[in-house]
Design a protein around this motif. Structure first.
Motif, PDB file in Angstrom:
ATOM      1  N   ILE A  23       4.390   6.555   9.189  1.00 49.59           N
ATOM      2  CA  ILE A  23       4.565   5.205   8.645  1.00 49.59           C
ATOM      3  C   ILE A  23       5.690   5.186   7.622  1.00 49.59           C
ATOM      4  N   VAL A  24       5.759   6.232   6.802  1.00 49.42           N
ATOM      5  CA  VAL A  24       6.819   6.316   5.795  1.00 49.42           C
ATOM      6  C   VAL A  24       8.187   6.348   6.465  1.00 49.42           C
TER       7      VAL A  24
ATOM      8  N   ARG B 174       9.066   2.911   7.828  1.00 48.89           N
ATOM      9  CA  ARG B 174       9.481   2.010   6.753  1.00 48.89           C
ATOM     10  C   ARG B 174      10.907   2.321   6.306  1.00 48.89           C
TER      11      ARG B 174
ATOM     12  N   LYS C 132       0.824  -1.207   0.000  1.00 51.97           N
ATOM     13  CA  LYS C 132       0.000   0.000   0.000  1.00 51.97           C
ATOM     14  C   LYS C 132       0.860   1.260   0.000  1.00 51.97           C
ATOM     15  N   TYR C 133       0.487   2.211  -0.848  1.00 49.35           N
ATOM     16  CA  TYR C 133       1.141   3.516  -0.848  1.00 49.35           C
ATOM     17  C   TYR C 133       0.671   4.299   0.371  1.00 49.35           C
ATOM     18  N   GLU C 134       1.617   4.865   1.103  1.00 50.99           N
ATOM     19  CA  GLU C 134       1.281   5.547   2.352  1.00 50.99           C
ATOM     20  C   GLU C 134       1.510   7.056   2.253  1.00 50.99           C
ATOM     21  N   ASP C 135       0.532   7.828   2.739  1.00 51.74           N
ATOM     22  CA  ASP C 135       0.687   9.271   2.871  1.00 51.74           C
ATOM     23  C   ASP C 135       1.058   9.666   4.296  1.00 51.74           C
ATOM     24  N   ASP C 136       0.856   8.734   5.230  1.00 53.61           N
ATOM     25  CA  ASP C 136       1.150   9.012   6.630  1.00 53.61           C
ATOM     26  C   ASP C 136       2.670   9.087   6.818  1.00 53.61           C
TER      27      ASP C 136
END
Length: 227
Positions: free
Chosen positions: A198-199, A202, A191-195
Motif C-alpha cells: 500500500i505504501v 501511494r 491512516k498510517y500504513e505498515d503494508d
C-alpha cells in the motif's frame, strides 16, 4: 542535528546505481549522487491556516514551528559532502518569509554554489519581506515562487511588483486555476500504513514523489513522514 540513517543509507555509492534506476531525481556522476531538486524546510510556522495543508503546518507542534539555522546548515553540509551537485534547492515552510534566519541560510547556500546551481523560495505571497531580505534575495540571485491560493490575489500582485522593482526574479504559481493544479494529499486522519504494498502504491500515485525534502535531519520523498 545529526543527519539520520535515511540520509546515510540513501547516499553511499554502492546503491547510487539502484537509486538512479528507480527515480529520475537521481543520476550517477563519478560515483556520487546528483540531485535534480531538493526542498529544504525551515519550519512549519505559517500565517495561513489551510485545512488540509500538505505539510500539516496548522497542526504542527510548537517544536516544528522554527528549525534552528545551525541544524539546517549542518544537515546541508553533511549532504554536500556526499553528493556531486543539486540543480535546484527550494526553501519552504510553513511560510519562509517568517523565518528570522533566512538571510543566514541564503548566504550559506550561496557560499556553497559549487554544490547548488539555483536557489528558490516558495512563499504564499502574503508578506513583503524586509528591505535587508530583499537585498539578500537580489545579491544571491534567488528565484521567488509566489504560490497564489486564490485568497490573497492583491498581496501576491503587490509582492510580485516589489520584487520586480528590486530586480529579483519571481513568478506566480496559481493553485487551482487553469495554469496550475491543487492536489488533495488527504487530511490529518489518513491512516498510517505498515503494508509495504500500500505504501508503494501511494508513493507511485503521489504527484509530489520527486520532491525530495530535507527536514529535521531526515531526507524523505514525503514531507509528512518527517513530522
Amino acid at each position: 542535528m545529526f543527519v539520520k540513517k535515511v540520509m546515510k543509507t540513501l547516499l553511499p555509492s554502492n546503491i547510487v546505481k539502484m537509486l538512479s534506476n528507480i527515480n529520475k531525481g537521481f543520476s550517477v556522476y563519478i560515483g556520487r549522487v546528483q540531485l535534480s531538486f531538493l526542498v529544504v524546510s525551515v519550519g512549519q510556522a505559517c500565517n495561513f491556516k489551510c485545512r488540509d495543508c500538505a505539510n500539516f503546518a496548522p497542526i504542527s507542534p510548537d517544536s516544528f514551528r522554527r528549525y534552528d539555522v545551525n541544524d539546517i546548515k549542518s544537515d546541508l553540509a553533511k549532504l554536500f559532502e556526499n553528493i556531486k551537485y543539486i540543480n535546484l534547492v527550494q526553501i519552504q515552510g510553513g511560510e519562509p518569509f517568517l523565518y528570522s534566519d533566512l538571510i543566514e541560510l541564503l548566504n550559506f547556500l550561496q557560499e556553497n554554489k559549487s554544490k547548488v546551481h539555483e536557489i528558490s523560495i516558495a512563499t504564499n505571497g502574503s508578506i513583503i519581506p524586509q528591505e535587508k531580505v530583499l537585498e539578500c534575495l537580489k545579491k544571491n540571485d534567488v528565484l521567488v515562487r509566489i504560490s497564489d491560493y486564490g485568497i490573497s490575489e492583491k498581496s501576491c500582485s503587490d509582492l510580485l511588483g516589489r520584487l520586480s522593482e528590486g530586480g529579483i526574479r519571481s513568478y506566480i504559481y496559481s493553485f487551482g486555476s487553469n495554469q496550475s493544479l491543487w492536489f488533495d494529499c488527504g487530511n490529518k486522519n489518513v491512516k498510517y500504513e505498515d503494508d509495504k504494498r500500500i505504501v508503494r502504491k501511494r508513493y507511485h500515485s503521489c504527484v509530489f514523489k520527486d520532491c525530495l525534502t530535507l527536514e529535521r535531519g531526515e531526507l524523505s520523498y514525503c514531507s509528512r513522514s518527517t513530522q
